[in-house]
Write an enzyme that holds these catalytic residues in place. Sequence first.
Site, PDB file in Angstrom:
ATOM      1  N   TYR A 176      15.357  71.211  41.937  1.00 29.42           N
ATOM      2  CA  TYR A 176      15.133  71.694  40.888  1.00 29.42           C
ATOM      3  C   TYR A 176      14.133  72.674  40.857  1.00 29.42           C
ATOM      4  CZ  TYR A 176      17.615  67.243  39.542  1.00 29.42           C
ATOM      5  OH  TYR A 176      18.838  66.564  39.492  1.00 29.42           O
ATOM      6  N   GLN A 425      40.473  39.836  44.300  1.00 35.16           N
ATOM      7  CA  GLN A 425      40.798  41.022  44.990  1.00 35.16           C
ATOM      8  C   GLN A 425      39.436  41.788  45.693  1.00 35.16           C
ATOM      9  OE1 GLN A 425      42.434  44.021  42.018  1.00 35.16           O
ATOM     10  NE2 GLN A 425      42.665  42.237  40.938  1.00 35.16           N
TER      11      GLN A 425
HETATM   12  C1  FAD Z   1      41.444  47.245  47.689  1.00 28.05           C
HETATM   13  C2  FAD Z   1      40.876  47.070  46.379  1.00 28.05           C
HETATM   14  C3  FAD Z   1      39.898  47.808  46.034  1.00 28.05           C
HETATM   15  C4  FAD Z   1      39.028  47.608  44.882  1.00 28.05           C
HETATM   16  N1  FAD Z   1      37.888  48.289  44.750  1.00 28.05           N
HETATM   17  C5  FAD Z   1      36.866  48.126  43.685  1.00 28.05           C
HETATM   18  C6  FAD Z   1      35.888  48.582  43.534  1.00 28.05           C
HETATM   19  O1  FAD Z   1      35.051  49.334  44.428  1.00 28.05           O
HETATM   20  N2  FAD Z   1      35.176  48.482  42.425  1.00 28.05           N
HETATM   21  C7  FAD Z   1      35.652  47.832  41.279  1.00 28.05           C
HETATM   22  O2  FAD Z   1      34.789  47.674  40.202  1.00 28.05           O
HETATM   23  N3  FAD Z   1      37.002  47.310  41.473  1.00 28.05           N
HETATM   24  C8  FAD Z   1      37.599  47.488  42.549  1.00 28.05           C
HETATM   25  N4  FAD Z   1      38.850  46.839  42.625  1.00 28.05           N
HETATM   26  C9  FAD Z   1      39.223  46.126  41.489  1.00 28.05           C
HETATM   27  C10 FAD Z   1      38.708  44.884  41.263  1.00 28.05           C
HETATM   28  O3  FAD Z   1      38.565  44.155  42.393  1.00 28.05           O
HETATM   29  C11 FAD Z   1      39.167  44.053  40.182  1.00 28.05           C
HETATM   30  O4  FAD Z   1      39.168  44.921  39.158  1.00 28.05           O
HETATM   31  C12 FAD Z   1      38.637  42.852  40.052  1.00 28.05           C
HETATM   32  O5  FAD Z   1      38.427  41.887  41.237  1.00 28.05           O
HETATM   33  C13 FAD Z   1      39.347  41.977  38.832  1.00 28.05           C
HETATM   34  O6  FAD Z   1      38.720  40.647  38.877  1.00 28.05           O
HETATM   35  P1  FAD Z   1      39.397  39.425  38.256  1.00 28.05           P
HETATM   36  O7  FAD Z   1      38.466  38.139  38.255  1.00 28.05           O
HETATM   37  O8  FAD Z   1      39.830  39.719  36.716  1.00 28.05           O
HETATM   38  O9  FAD Z   1      40.704  39.308  39.088  1.00 28.05           O
HETATM   39  P2  FAD Z   1      41.180  39.016  40.588  1.00 28.05           P
HETATM   40  O10 FAD Z   1      39.899  39.413  41.492  1.00 28.05           O
HETATM   41  O11 FAD Z   1      42.300  39.525  40.807  1.00 28.05           O
HETATM   42  O12 FAD Z   1      40.728  37.349  40.715  1.00 28.05           O
HETATM   43  C14 FAD Z   1      41.891  36.575  40.180  1.00 28.05           C
HETATM   44  C15 FAD Z   1      41.606  35.300  40.853  1.00 28.05           C
HETATM   45  O13 FAD Z   1      42.484  34.281  40.284  1.00 28.05           O
HETATM   46  C16 FAD Z   1      43.333  33.371  41.004  1.00 28.05           C
HETATM   47  N5  FAD Z   1      44.403  32.906  40.426  1.00 28.05           N
HETATM   48  C17 FAD Z   1      45.370  33.462  39.790  1.00 28.05           C
HETATM   49  N6  FAD Z   1      46.147  32.765  39.205  1.00 28.05           N
HETATM   50  C18 FAD Z   1      45.727  31.312  39.455  1.00 28.05           C
HETATM   51  C19 FAD Z   1      45.987  29.997  39.001  1.00 28.05           C
HETATM   52  N7  FAD Z   1      47.004  29.828  38.134  1.00 28.05           N
HETATM   53  N8  FAD Z   1      45.055  29.139  39.271  1.00 28.05           N
HETATM   54  C20 FAD Z   1      43.828  29.247  39.996  1.00 28.05           C
HETATM   55  N9  FAD Z   1      43.590  30.679  40.308  1.00 28.05           N
HETATM   56  C21 FAD Z   1      44.585  31.403  40.227  1.00 28.05           C
HETATM   57  C22 FAD Z   1      43.717  34.329  42.158  1.00 28.05           C
HETATM   58  O14 FAD Z   1      43.926  33.682  43.447  1.00 28.05           O
HETATM   59  C23 FAD Z   1      42.290  35.363  42.232  1.00 28.05           C
HETATM   60  O15 FAD Z   1      41.510  34.878  43.164  1.00 28.05           O
HETATM   61  C24 FAD Z   1      39.627  46.784  43.838  1.00 28.05           C
HETATM   62  C25 FAD Z   1      40.634  46.213  43.929  1.00 28.05           C
HETATM   63  C26 FAD Z   1      41.535  46.301  45.183  1.00 28.05           C
HETATM   64  C27 FAD Z   1      42.688  45.500  45.509  1.00 28.05           C
END
Ligand code: FAD
Length: 652
Positions: A176, A425
Amino acid sequence: MDARTFPHLFTPLTIRGATLRNRIMSTGHDTVLPTDGTVNDALVAYHEARARGGAGLIVLQVSGVHETARYTTHMLMATEDRSIEGYRRVAEAVHQHGTVLFAQLFHPGREIMESEGGLLAVAYAPSLAPNERFHVMPRPLSRGMIAEIIAGYGDAARRMHEAGLDGVEIVASHGYLPSQFLNPRVNRREDAYGGTPENCLRFLRDVIADVRAKTDERFVIGLRISGGEMDEEGLTAGEALDAIAALDGALDYVHVIAGTSASLGGAIHIVPPMTIENAYMAPFAATVKARVGMPVFVTGRINQPQDAEGVIASNQADVCGMTRALIADPEMPRKAREGRAEDIRACVACNQACIGHFHRGYPISCIQHPVTGRELRYSTVTPAAEPKRVMVVGGGPAGMKAAAVAASRGHRVTLYEASTRLGGQTLLAQLLPGRAEFGGLVTNLERELELAQVEVRKGVRVDKALIEAEAPDAVIVATGATPFRPRLEQGDGMQVVDAWQVIKGEVTVGASVLVSDWRCDWIGIGVAEMLARAGSAVRLAVNGTTAGEVLPLYVRDHSIGRLHRLGVTVTPFARLYGCDGDTVYLQHTTSSEAIVVEGIDTLVVCHGHAPVMELSEALEDYLGTVHVIGDGLAPRTAEEAIFEGFRTAWTL
Ligand SMILES: Cc1cc2nc3c(=O)[nH]c(=O)nc-3n(C[C@H](O)[C@H](O)[C@H](O)COP(=O)(O)OP(=O)(O)OC[C@H]3O[C@@H](n4cnc5c(N)ncnc54)[C@H](O)[C@@H]3O)c2cc1C
Ligand SMILES: Cc1cc2nc3c(=O)[nH]c(=O)nc-3n(C[C@H](O)[C@H](O)[C@H](O)COP(=O)(O)O)c2cc1C
Ligand code: SF4
């Protein structure tokens, strides 16, 4: 454990009229909370939360000292007396909790990021030196304007002093205006303000003198400066050190960080992402300490009290900036002092809701702590009017946050997770190169569940029958997402896999890989880096204008640098069409011409996610209360997942 665990961190420090109760500082950071250039209720509440949580020192975000200092449209301005009232309100709010308050005196020079009403502003700098990052050609400052701007620093400090602030920090960091004067590659003047090291220092000397003349002997004057701007054209560590040494005696403290706003590579250090090591500027701070008598402050990836204690105990610095640590957990100092370090919600340096929001023009928050930036609405946890039995389905970030917050409000909560581990995830996200720290989300959320005494049942896949049998008062469905597979024109011969298979190590990819990245987020860029590191020749074809298009800028740019070093070829504007034999067919998204890539043995599809909807669809005719949140509602990021978990639990 108690404060004796961190004895150096909790030792007071007196500088002129200000006594810091500990060595923890929230450094100046733009919050995008002010709406008309002055301090408003939202900003007062934001800083009061950090003062209440125990920070020793808060430095307010940059305040412009002159009309030409408007580098964004939502910054604070200290150019008029009408700003005094707001500064007074935040000073009173912070002081009542025992925290010292400084403000930043700021002029960006040529570093103009935004324009008012769509019109480009005239940027001013010492000389005609173009800015690489914002493509700004500044107008050289006249002697008259230099004098006016110097007086602007003093006048702004006078207003802050009158408002009851304890001091100011002159922002000479990040390329800056003061740094533009110091830097001989940017300052080509041949008058009294350029040409020799002493002339290059004159601007800062005049600013300090004017501030001193317009305040009193109890008022603290510090300087923020980059101990290396990490850029070819930037101020070097040696130049910064010489300037600091020359100003020792005139200043009350110096605050060192790294980087410059002037280039993409240098800017990464303004808010260093998780790929940069903890406390990385502490060795430079130690070099400064060996050279000067004034206190030395240091900032940059110091996110835990253990690290800060180490920096202070080893005499590398006197105060530690722990800014994102306090954005993620305003109560961090109190928890450390009370021996509850394991309860701290550690910042993971994802840069998403803090600086990521700033770059998109939205108010500050934290992906892990949705209260940040929303203090006026959510600061006080309200106990539930009537405790309910709550079933949360899915142990990803959304479900974990929902369960923890609902239980902390007094509800009886059971969290069900189909797999044997909580995290969803996030457990995959942490496996990408340089992203291990993202797994901290799970550690933090698990602790929140424990503190709120949530009953967790792992290895249970919930279906409608189980919900009907349990008959809870409310169900929160947080079932997340799975990889989305696009329809492809697919012939024989090519191995086609998705990103999750690669990350989990379920498939063996070949020597020549094409990663097709529709979403342009962490996954495509991360998988490309992972495979290139494992020895494959990788082409990253992105359906966007650049790799990592939707990522926080400093995260994206650091990743792109690593991909470049690894020899990954990036093809932008590329829509996946199909594959056959050893050929992948893409289409340019604006010309519609074919892009044909031959010699590929594995196609990795990173085309985002599809929501897991079985349960939410089965519950459509269920008569009880059902909330669907997170990726299970629509696949986005952990920020929305956690926010929706928080908000849903808040309203139960
Ligand atoms: C490789 C990768 C990298 C990522 N990096 C980032 C990042 O840097 N920053 C960021 O903000 N986001 C990131 N994301 C995205 C982020 O992880 C997701 O948006 C977030 O985890 C979503 O959270 P959630 O709890 O909605 O779902 P999820 O994380 O998908 O969790 C859902 C859970 O529900 C469980 N489940 C499903 N159905 C049932 C059922 N009927 N009974 C009991 N359990 C059940 C599953 O087993 C799972 O554990 C990334 C995703 C991936 C795949
Ligand atoms: C949202 C945000 C805005 C920032 N704005 C400023 C600013 O106004 N002035 C400044 O000197 N630094 C600014 N910074 C940089 C911080 O002061 C600090 O140096 C950076 O966050 C690294 O420290 P940390 O690792 O403790 O978070 C900002 C950082 C963030 C996260
Ligand atoms: S959004 Fe990410 S980087 Fe910013 S404070 Fe929260 S955890 Fe830290």
